[in-house]
Design a protein around this motif. Sequence first.
Motif, PDB file in Angstrom:
ATOM      1  N   GLY A   1       0.841  -1.221  -0.210  1.00 51.07           N
ATOM      2  CA  GLY A   1      -0.040  -0.103  -0.035  1.00 51.07           C
ATOM      3  C   GLY A   1       0.934   1.212  -0.150  1.00 51.07           C
ATOM      4  O   GLY A   1       2.155   1.399   0.368  1.00 51.07           O
ATOM      5  N   SER A   2       0.376   2.382  -0.401  1.00 49.74           N
ATOM      6  CA  SER A   2       1.108   3.433  -0.439  1.00 49.74           C
ATOM      7  C   SER A   2       1.829   4.210   0.893  1.00 49.74           C
ATOM      8  O   SER A   2       2.751   4.860   0.978  1.00 49.74           O
ATOM      9  CB  SER A   2       0.202   4.779  -0.971  1.00 49.74           C
ATOM     10  OG  SER A   2      -0.748   4.899  -0.103  1.00 49.74           O
TER      11      SER A   2
ATOM     12  N   ASN B   1       8.282  -4.021  -7.686  1.00 49.58           N
ATOM     13  CA  ASN B   1       7.454  -3.473  -6.446  1.00 49.58           C
ATOM     14  C   ASN B   1       6.362  -2.874  -7.051  1.00 49.58           C
ATOM     15  O   ASN B   1       6.256  -1.828  -7.740  1.00 49.58           O
ATOM     16  CB  ASN B   1       8.413  -2.520  -5.877  1.00 49.58           C
ATOM     17  CG  ASN B   1       9.494  -3.085  -4.973  1.00 49.58           C
ATOM     18  OD1 ASN B   1       9.283  -3.625  -3.794  1.00 49.58           O
ATOM     19  ND2 ASN B   1      10.650  -3.516  -5.793  1.00 49.58           N
ATOM     20  N   ILE B   2       5.178  -3.084  -6.831  1.00 50.17           N
ATOM     21  CA  ILE B   2       3.756  -2.639  -7.016  1.00 50.17           C
ATOM     22  C   ILE B   2       3.285  -2.014  -5.857  1.00 50.17           C
ATOM     23  O   ILE B   2       3.184  -2.590  -5.050  1.00 50.17           O
ATOM     24  CB  ILE B   2       2.881  -3.831  -7.491  1.00 50.17           C
ATOM     25  CG1 ILE B   2       3.485  -4.452  -8.795  1.00 50.17           C
ATOM     26  CG2 ILE B   2       1.507  -3.271  -7.867  1.00 50.17           C
ATOM     27  CD1 ILE B   2       2.507  -5.682  -9.441  1.00 50.17           C
ATOM     28  N   VAL B   3       2.728  -0.641  -6.200  1.00 48.66           N
ATOM     29  CA  VAL B   3       2.475   0.204  -5.164  1.00 48.66           C
ATOM     30  C   VAL B   3       1.087   0.486  -5.241  1.00 48.66           C
ATOM     31  O   VAL B   3       0.812   1.069  -6.681  1.00 48.66           O
ATOM     32  CB  VAL B   3       3.340   1.436  -5.079  1.00 48.66           C
ATOM     33  CG1 VAL B   3       2.783   2.416  -3.720  1.00 48.66           C
ATOM     34  CG2 VAL B   3       4.888   0.940  -4.484  1.00 48.66           C
ATOM     35  N   VAL B   4       0.296   0.516  -4.482  1.00 50.59           N
ATOM     36  CA  VAL B   4      -1.403   0.873  -4.747  1.00 50.59           C
ATOM     37  C   VAL B   4      -1.694   2.046  -4.148  1.00 50.59           C
ATOM     38  O   VAL B   4      -1.681   2.134  -3.030  1.00 50.59           O
ATOM     39  CB  VAL B   4      -2.110  -0.623  -4.059  1.00 50.59           C
ATOM     40  CG1 VAL B   4      -3.670  -0.619  -4.541  1.00 50.59           C
ATOM     41  CG2 VAL B   4      -1.695  -1.915  -4.436  1.00 50.59           C
ATOM     42  N   THR B   5      -2.173   2.716  -4.930  1.00 54.74           N
ATOM     43  CA  THR B   5      -2.484   4.227  -4.437  1.00 54.74           C
ATOM     44  C   THR B   5      -3.584   4.608  -5.428  1.00 54.74           C
ATOM     45  O   THR B   5      -3.693   4.294  -6.653  1.00 54.74           O
ATOM     46  CB  THR B   5      -1.485   5.159  -4.722  1.00 54.74           C
ATOM     47  OG1 THR B   5      -1.649   6.286  -4.017  1.00 54.74           O
ATOM     48  CG2 THR B   5      -0.696   5.203  -6.090  1.00 54.74           C
ATOM     49  N   ASN B   6      -4.516   5.703  -4.837  1.00 53.42           N
ATOM     50  CA  ASN B   6      -5.236   6.519  -5.880  1.00 53.42           C
ATOM     51  C   ASN B   6      -4.783   7.884  -5.881  1.00 53.42           C
ATOM     52  O   ASN B   6      -5.441   8.792  -6.325  1.00 53.42           O
ATOM     53  CB  ASN B   6      -6.685   6.479  -4.900  1.00 53.42           C
ATOM     54  CG  ASN B   6      -7.393   5.083  -4.874  1.00 53.42           C
ATOM     55  OD1 ASN B   6      -7.407   4.588  -6.171  1.00 53.42           O
ATOM     56  ND2 ASN B   6      -7.638   4.540  -3.819  1.00 53.42           N
ATOM     57  N   LYS B   7      -3.728   8.202  -5.329  1.00 54.46           N
ATOM     58  CA  LYS B   7      -3.002   9.282  -5.363  1.00 54.46           C
ATOM     59  C   LYS B   7      -2.356   9.749  -6.744  1.00 54.46           C
ATOM     60  O   LYS B   7      -1.387   9.222  -7.008  1.00 54.46           O
ATOM     61  CB  LYS B   7      -1.952   9.792  -4.263  1.00 54.46           C
ATOM     62  CG  LYS B   7      -2.545   9.890  -3.274  1.00 54.46           C
ATOM     63  CD  LYS B   7      -1.541  10.282  -1.900  1.00 54.46           C
ATOM     64  CE  LYS B   7      -2.112  10.497  -0.433  1.00 54.46           C
ATOM     65  NZ  LYS B   7      -2.011   9.330   0.140  1.00 54.46           N
TER      66      LYS B   7
ATOM     67  N   THR C   1      -0.290   1.823  -9.191  1.00 51.17           N
ATOM     68  CA  THR C   1      -1.417   1.506  -9.814  1.00 51.17           C
ATOM     69  C   THR C   1      -2.693   1.846  -8.741  1.00 51.17           C
ATOM     70  O   THR C   1      -2.376   1.420  -7.469  1.00 51.17           O
ATOM     71  CB  THR C   1      -1.584  -0.002 -10.315  1.00 51.17           C
ATOM     72  OG1 THR C   1      -2.760  -0.353 -10.812  1.00 51.17           O
ATOM     73  CG2 THR C   1      -1.342  -0.781  -9.288  1.00 51.17           C
ATOM     74  N   SER C   2      -3.861   2.225  -9.227  1.00 51.17           N
ATOM     75  CA  SER C   2      -4.992   2.141  -8.659  1.00 51.17           C
ATOM     76  C   SER C   2      -5.967   0.924  -8.731  1.00 51.17           C
ATOM     77  O   SER C   2      -7.014   0.925  -8.496  1.00 51.17           O
ATOM     78  CB  SER C   2      -5.823   3.444  -8.798  1.00 51.17           C
ATOM     79  OG  SER C   2      -6.059   3.424 -10.255  1.00 51.17           O
ATOM     80  N   LYS C   3      -5.498  -0.295  -9.356  1.00 49.80           N
ATOM     81  CA  LYS C   3      -6.064  -1.406  -9.645  1.00 49.80           C
ATOM     82  C   LYS C   3      -6.624  -2.059  -8.227  1.00 49.80           C
ATOM     83  O   LYS C   3      -6.120  -1.719  -7.177  1.00 49.80           O
ATOM     84  CB  LYS C   3      -5.352  -2.510 -10.320  1.00 49.80           C
ATOM     85  CG  LYS C   3      -5.049  -2.083 -11.794  1.00 49.80           C
ATOM     86  CD  LYS C   3      -4.436  -3.226 -12.752  1.00 49.80           C
ATOM     87  CE  LYS C   3      -3.754  -2.936 -13.860  1.00 49.80           C
ATOM     88  NZ  LYS C   3      -4.864  -2.480 -14.913  1.00 49.80           N
ATOM     89  N   SER C   4      -7.672  -2.884  -8.376  1.00 53.22           N
ATOM     90  CA  SER C   4      -8.039  -3.503  -7.198  1.00 53.22           C
ATOM     91  C   SER C   4      -7.238  -4.799  -7.085  1.00 53.22           C
ATOM     92  O   SER C   4      -6.629  -5.159  -7.908  1.00 53.22           O
ATOM     93  CB  SER C   4      -9.889  -4.139  -7.247  1.00 53.22           C
ATOM     94  OG  SER C   4      -9.549  -4.882  -8.592  1.00 53.22           O
ATOM     95  N   PRO C   5      -7.348  -5.135  -5.849  1.00 56.66           N
ATOM     96  CA  PRO C   5      -6.458  -6.596  -5.583  1.00 56.66           C
ATOM     97  C   PRO C   5      -6.765  -7.758  -6.459  1.00 56.66           C
ATOM     98  O   PRO C   5      -5.799  -8.448  -6.990  1.00 56.66           O
ATOM     99  CB  PRO C   5      -6.998  -7.017  -4.146  1.00 56.66           C
ATOM    100  CG  PRO C   5      -7.352  -5.662  -3.416  1.00 56.66           C
ATOM    101  CD  PRO C   5      -7.831  -5.154  -4.406  1.00 56.66           C
TER     102      PRO C   5
END
Length: 171
Positions: free
Chosen positions: A46-47, A64-70, A84-88
């Motif tokens: 997560g971010s 490394n995949i970072v999940v964010t909506n920013k 990425t803002s993709k879902s799990p």
Amino acid sequence: MKVILYMATSVNGNITNGEENSDWVKKSDWEHFNKITSGSKVMVMGSVTYKQFEDDFPQKQALNIVVTNKPELLNLKIDGAIFTSKSPVEIVKMVSDMGFTQLALVGGEKLNSSFLKEDLIDEIYVDIHPLLIGKGKKLFGEIQGLFKQLKLVDVKEIGEDLILLHYRVLK
Ligand SMILES: NC(=O)c1ccc[n+]([C@@H]2O[C@H](COP(=O)([O-])OP(=O)(O)OC[C@H]3O[C@@H](n4cnc5c(N)ncnc54)[C@H](OP(=O)(O)O)[C@@H]3O)[C@@H](O)[C@H]2O)c1
């Protein structure tokens, strides 16, 4: 695609001590973290966790995949990283389409919970530190209706007073 989660916790399930750092995590835990997650060529975080590691990803040789909506993070271009803002579910599919067979989920509480809610976690490693911490993030947040059974795969003492539990999540 196998999804493994590796977390250092206190005995009461905290993954932080109320501060955004891992100073309390023992050296032998990091060694085991590296050993177990090195089998996964992809790490997902997560971010907030990313902010903690941004100068030094936990596994430099992994994607490394970072999940964010920013938007400011989604626009970042960093070698070896995808923002990425993709879902799990979409992330698991993307990683699988890229040809990988295993993904390591490396926190924190919010992202762990998002993967668990969608029943995407296959194996859990919990490194239990000899601590009780009254403040901070948990391994998972509250998930209404969750009642999941696990199968114990292994228990190891990996340092002084340090226990590594390995579970398979029964589906
Ligand atoms: N003990 C350990 O082994 C361990 C391991 C890792 C982390 N940690 C600790 O965990 C703490 C961070 O945990 P956290 O729960 O605050 O944050 P986190 O899970 O690292 O990141 C959560 C953030 O990711 C973004 N996000 C985007 N899509 C998401 C989705 N589908 N599900 C969840 N998050 C999504 C959101 O931020 P934006 O969209 O706003 O960017 C969200 O606030 C840190 O203090 C770190 O030290 C401990």
